[in-house]
Design a protein around this motif. Structure first.
Motif, PDB file in Angstrom:
ATOM      1  N   PRO A  37       0.830  -1.206   0.000  1.00  0.00           N
ATOM      2  CA  PRO A  37       0.000   0.000   0.000  1.00  0.00           C
ATOM      3  C   PRO A  37       0.864   1.256   0.000  1.00  0.00           C
ATOM      4  O   PRO A  37       1.978   1.257   0.532  1.00  0.00           O
ATOM      5  N   LEU A  38       0.338   2.296  -0.588  1.00  0.00           N
ATOM      6  CA  LEU A  38       0.966   3.617  -0.537  1.00  0.00           C
ATOM      7  C   LEU A  38      -0.128   4.664  -0.505  1.00  0.00           C
ATOM      8  O   LEU A  38      -1.314   4.341  -0.635  1.00  0.00           O
ATOM      9  N   LEU A  39       0.264   5.912  -0.350  1.00  0.00           N
ATOM     10  CA  LEU A  39      -0.694   7.014  -0.385  1.00  0.00           C
ATOM     11  C   LEU A  39      -0.553   7.738  -1.718  1.00  0.00           C
ATOM     12  O   LEU A  39       0.442   8.430  -1.958  1.00  0.00           O
ATOM     13  N   LEU A  40      -1.537   7.551  -2.566  1.00  0.00           N
ATOM     14  CA  LEU A  40      -1.465   8.126  -3.909  1.00  0.00           C
ATOM     15  C   LEU A  40      -1.340   9.639  -3.859  1.00  0.00           C
ATOM     16  O   LEU A  40      -0.588  10.235  -4.635  1.00  0.00           O
ATOM     17  N   GLY A  41      -2.066  10.277  -2.943  1.00  0.00           N
ATOM     18  CA  GLY A  41      -1.989  11.736  -2.861  1.00  0.00           C
ATOM     19  C   GLY A  41      -0.570  12.224  -2.623  1.00  0.00           C
ATOM     20  O   GLY A  41      -0.134  13.208  -3.236  1.00  0.00           O
ATOM     21  N   ALA A  42       0.167  11.537  -1.762  1.00  0.00           N
ATOM     22  CA  ALA A  42       1.552  11.932  -1.484  1.00  0.00           C
ATOM     23  C   ALA A  42       2.446  11.694  -2.695  1.00  0.00           C
ATOM     24  O   ALA A  42       3.358  12.488  -2.973  1.00  0.00           O
ATOM     25  N   HIS A  46       4.398  14.641  -4.716  1.00  0.00           N
ATOM     26  CA  HIS A  46       5.846  14.597  -4.917  1.00  0.00           C
ATOM     27  C   HIS A  46       6.203  14.919  -6.362  1.00  0.00           C
ATOM     28  O   HIS A  46       7.172  15.655  -6.625  1.00  0.00           O
ATOM     29  N   TRP A  47       5.460  14.369  -7.299  1.00  0.00           N
ATOM     30  CA  TRP A  47       5.776  14.541  -8.717  1.00  0.00           C
ATOM     31  C   TRP A  47       5.102  15.771  -9.324  1.00  0.00           C
ATOM     32  O   TRP A  47       5.259  16.035 -10.515  1.00  0.00           O
ATOM     33  N   GLY A  48       4.322  16.509  -8.516  1.00  0.00           N
ATOM     34  CA  GLY A  48       3.677  17.717  -9.032  1.00  0.00           C
ATOM     35  C   GLY A  48       2.527  17.424  -9.968  1.00  0.00           C
ATOM     36  O   GLY A  48       2.290  18.185 -10.915  1.00  0.00           O
ATOM     37  N   THR A 150       5.363   4.606   1.069  1.00  0.00           N
ATOM     38  CA  THR A 150       5.123   5.632   0.054  1.00  0.00           C
ATOM     39  C   THR A 150       6.441   6.229  -0.417  1.00  0.00           C
ATOM     40  O   THR A 150       6.671   6.411  -1.624  1.00  0.00           O
ATOM     41  N   GLY A 151       7.332   6.521   0.522  1.00  0.00           N
ATOM     42  CA  GLY A 151       8.644   7.048   0.151  1.00  0.00           C
ATOM     43  C   GLY A 151       9.443   6.064  -0.674  1.00  0.00           C
ATOM     44  O   GLY A 151      10.130   6.454  -1.634  1.00  0.00           O
ATOM     45  N   GLU A 152       9.372   4.800  -0.315  1.00  0.00           N
ATOM     46  CA  GLU A 152      10.083   3.773  -1.079  1.00  0.00           C
ATOM     47  C   GLU A 152       9.555   3.690  -2.502  1.00  0.00           C
ATOM     48  O   GLU A 152      10.325   3.569  -3.462  1.00  0.00           O
ATOM     49  N   ALA A 153       8.235   3.744  -2.643  1.00  0.00           N
ATOM     50  CA  ALA A 153       7.646   3.704  -3.981  1.00  0.00           C
ATOM     51  C   ALA A 153       8.170   4.861  -4.835  1.00  0.00           C
ATOM     52  O   ALA A 153       8.551   4.676  -6.002  1.00  0.00           O
ATOM     53  N   ILE A 154       8.214   6.048  -4.267  1.00  0.00           N
ATOM     54  CA  ILE A 154       8.710   7.219  -4.997  1.00  0.00           C
ATOM     55  C   ILE A 154      10.165   7.013  -5.401  1.00  0.00           C
ATOM     56  O   ILE A 154      10.559   7.312  -6.539  1.00  0.00           O
ATOM     57  N   PHE A 159       4.951   6.686  -9.925  1.00  0.00           N
ATOM     58  CA  PHE A 159       4.304   7.996 -10.009  1.00  0.00           C
ATOM     59  C   PHE A 159       2.792   7.887 -10.081  1.00  0.00           C
ATOM     60  O   PHE A 159       2.084   8.897 -10.130  1.00  0.00           O
ATOM     61  N   GLY A 160       2.270   6.674 -10.113  1.00  0.00           N
ATOM     62  CA  GLY A 160       0.834   6.459 -10.157  1.00  0.00           C
ATOM     63  C   GLY A 160       0.531   5.017  -9.796  1.00  0.00           C
ATOM     64  O   GLY A 160       1.437   4.194  -9.643  1.00  0.00           O
ATOM     65  N   VAL A 161      -0.782   4.732  -9.662  1.00  0.00           N
ATOM     66  CA  VAL A 161      -1.182   3.374  -9.313  1.00  0.00           C
ATOM     67  C   VAL A 161      -2.257   2.875 -10.280  1.00  0.00           C
ATOM     68  O   VAL A 161      -3.008   3.680 -10.838  1.00  0.00           O
TER      69      VAL A 161
END
Length: 200
Positions: A37-42, A46-48, A150-154, A159-161
């Motif tokens: 899981p991650l937080l899509l909003g974050a 991050h990517w603007g 979430t940070g690891e995913a970035i 950049f999306g799910v």
């Protein structure tokens, strides 16, 4: 054995559709999938980027498209009563319970089948009972773990799910599943074209 990571946020209907399609994509392949899981909003912040639901014309198209894709796949999908919604509570619940395929499916079905309010307190309580988390979803430990995921995913370029990571490559979106399968099957295109700079 191929090891894959499925990055997702349950707020995305494409995550639900890809979750359902992935076993068919991987038929005949020895594999394991880790659901993170991650937080899509974050991630979008991050990517603007804006989320699809934040752009009215894109939101209308996305809702129409996911209904069509669900129809085509033969997958049940009804838009929840409110969408988009803040998925933080459900994502923390998954971290606390453990993001097994069974648990991820329970939460995705909670959101995407029936058309009810995904954050209705009574429904969330029922979901929590079904998941039986061993950790408190509201604990600092769980909150920190979701932030770290979430940070690891970035860091991995997500950049999306949904995004699916395999052999150091990240494949974004439901429509990338055929590309993922081709890479696993050893399509030689990936040896020459994957790293080609954009516009080259």
């Amino acid at each position: 054995m191929k090891r894959l990571v499925f990055w997702f946020d349950v707020v995305s209907p494409y995550a639900w559709l890809a979750f359902e399609q992935l076993p068919r994509t991987l038929e005949g392949i020895s594999h394991s999938v880790e659901y993170r899981p991650l937080l899509l909003g974050a991630v979008l912040q991050h990517w603007g980027q804006k989320g699809p639901a934040e752009i009215s014309a894109k939101r209308d198209w996305a809702y129409r498209e996911v209904r069509w894709l669900a129809h085509r796949q033969g997958v049940p999908l009804q838009l929840p009563l409110r969408h988009p919604f803040r998925s933080l509570e459900l994502q923390r619940l998954l971290v606390a319970a453990g993001a097994s395929r069974r648990n991820v499916e329970l939460v995705l079905r909670h959101v995407w089948i029936g058309g009810a309010d995904a954050l209705d307190a009574g429904r969330v309580d029922e979901l929590r009972n079904a998941l039986a988390p061993q950790r408190d979803p509201d604990s600092d430990e769980v909150k920190a773990e979701l932030r770290a995921l979430t940070g690891e995913a970035i860091q991995h370029g997500v950049f999306g799910v949904p995004s699916i990571e395999c052999d150091g490559r990240v494949f974004w979106g439901l429509d990338a599943l055929p590309m993922l399968r081709a890479a696993i099957d050893g399509d030689p295109w990936f040896e020459h074209e994957w790293e080609r700079p954009a516009g080259a």
